[in-house]
Motif scaffolding. Structure first.
Motif, PDB file in Angstrom:
ATOM      1  N   SER A   1       3.766  -1.418   5.043  1.00  0.00           N
ATOM      2  CA  SER A   1       4.039  -0.482   3.951  1.00  0.00           C
ATOM      3  C   SER A   1       4.866   0.701   4.434  1.00  0.00           C
TER       4      SER A   1
ATOM      5  N   GLU B   1      -1.899   5.924   3.060  1.00  0.00           N
ATOM      6  CA  GLU B   1      -3.283   5.455   2.928  1.00  0.00           C
ATOM      7  C   GLU B   1      -3.836   4.997   4.283  1.00  0.00           C
TER       8      GLU B   1
ATOM      9  N   LEU C   1      -6.351   2.776   6.005  1.00  0.00           N
ATOM     10  CA  LEU C   1      -7.021   1.578   5.513  1.00  0.00           C
ATOM     11  C   LEU C   1      -7.905   0.890   6.541  1.00  0.00           C
TER      12      LEU C   1
ATOM     13  N   TYR D   1       0.843  -1.194   0.000  1.00  0.00           N
ATOM     14  CA  TYR D   1       0.000   0.000   0.000  1.00  0.00           C
ATOM     15  C   TYR D   1       0.880   1.246   0.000  1.00  0.00           C
TER      16      TYR D   1
END
Length: 286
Positions: free
Chosen positions: A79, A53, A55, A49
């Motif tokens: 990530s 972000e 999530l 990712y």
């Protein structure tokens, strides 16, 4: 012509008790260091990712979707770990190279210069060395907010004085040997003596010193990130990740433990390599 710099040590390089350790320790340390560097440099290519972000819920434990869980803002920790090492490694390496070049130039020139000039250089270097490294980082980072270059400059200024002193002492030790004196008596220029007698003899020590400065640079760079200096949030940074995610430790330890372990692994491996370089330089003449 070359001299040999020796230092007292309980065992020589060729001793049987040392040889088995030398066969595996440098390889293991080098592998560990390369592993962390590979994660830092190539991690963004394999990160599942983006680093910013959001999530899931904050501080979600590791599961099949988020292998290391989520952080304080619900971002994927794996990530961010894969994205966040570039700043630590690249800034640390850049600061080490800058400090290494400056330290080598100043240290060797101070060692070759007359003693009074060399002592003056040492006093100037000592004046810089007494300044706390964190103070230098805070002052430069405050003057250039959000700049990783300011962190590089501060870390280089903080680590250069120690290299100057070490390399000046090593240069002086070679200059007073019969090899260098014979070269001068034969009519060799200072550049020839520097190239053929001094640099080959201090190369191993300089390499070991550079490795130690890299450890210090990594620590200071991570500390700068922990304090929120350099490139600001939400840019990922292993040091900043530790600070951001400590409050969630009762829920999940992965968000701050993963970057901590990578920094520790890199520092320990480079430190072991520095020790091996120093032992090799002292135990094997050129």
């Amino acid at each position: 012509m070359t001299g040999v710099l020796m230092r007292a040590r309980p065992l020589r390089t060729g001793d049987p008790a040392v040889r088995p350790r030398r066969r595996w320790l440098p390889s293991l340390a080098g592998t560990g260091a390369l592993f962390v560097v590979a994660i830092a440099l190539c991690g963004p290519l394999i990160a599942p990712y983006g680093p910013t972000e959001q999530l899931a819920m904050p501080f979600q434990p590791p599961d099949g979707v988020h292998r290391l869980g989520t952080d304080v803002l619900g971002r994927d920790v794996l990530s961010r770990v894969l994205w966040g090492g570039q700043v630590i490694v690249l800034t640390g390496v850049a600061a080490t190279l800058a400090a290494g070049v400056a330290g080598m130039a100043a240290g060797v020139l101070a060692g070759l210069a007359p003693r009074r000039v060399g002592d003056l250089v040492s006093r100037l270097v000592d004046a810089l060395a007494v300044l706390p490294a964190l103070l230098l980082i805070l002052v430069l980072a405050a003057g250039f907010p959000g700049s990783d270059l300011a962190v590089v400059a501060a870390v280089a200024l903080a680590t250069t004085p120690f290299s100057v002193r070490v390399l000046r002492a090593a240069t002086r030790q070679v200059v007073v040997t019969g090899y260098a004196e014979a070269s001068y008596a034969r009519g060799d220029s200072r550049w020839a003596v520097l190239r053929h007698d001094i640099l080959p003899n201090i190369a191993g020590l300089a390499l070991a010193d550079t490795a130690l400065r890299l450890v210090a640079s990594v620590h200071l760079t991570a500390t700068a990130g922990f304090l929120g200096l350099g490139r600001g949030a939400p840019a990922p940074n292993w040091g900043r990740m530790i600070n951001e995610n400590i409050p969630g430790a009762p829920l999940t330890v992965a968000p701050f433990l993963a970057p901590t372990l990578l920094i520790v692994l890199l520092s320990v491996c480079i430190g072991l390599l520095a020790d091996w370089f120093a032992d090799t330089a002292s135990g094997e003449g050129r």
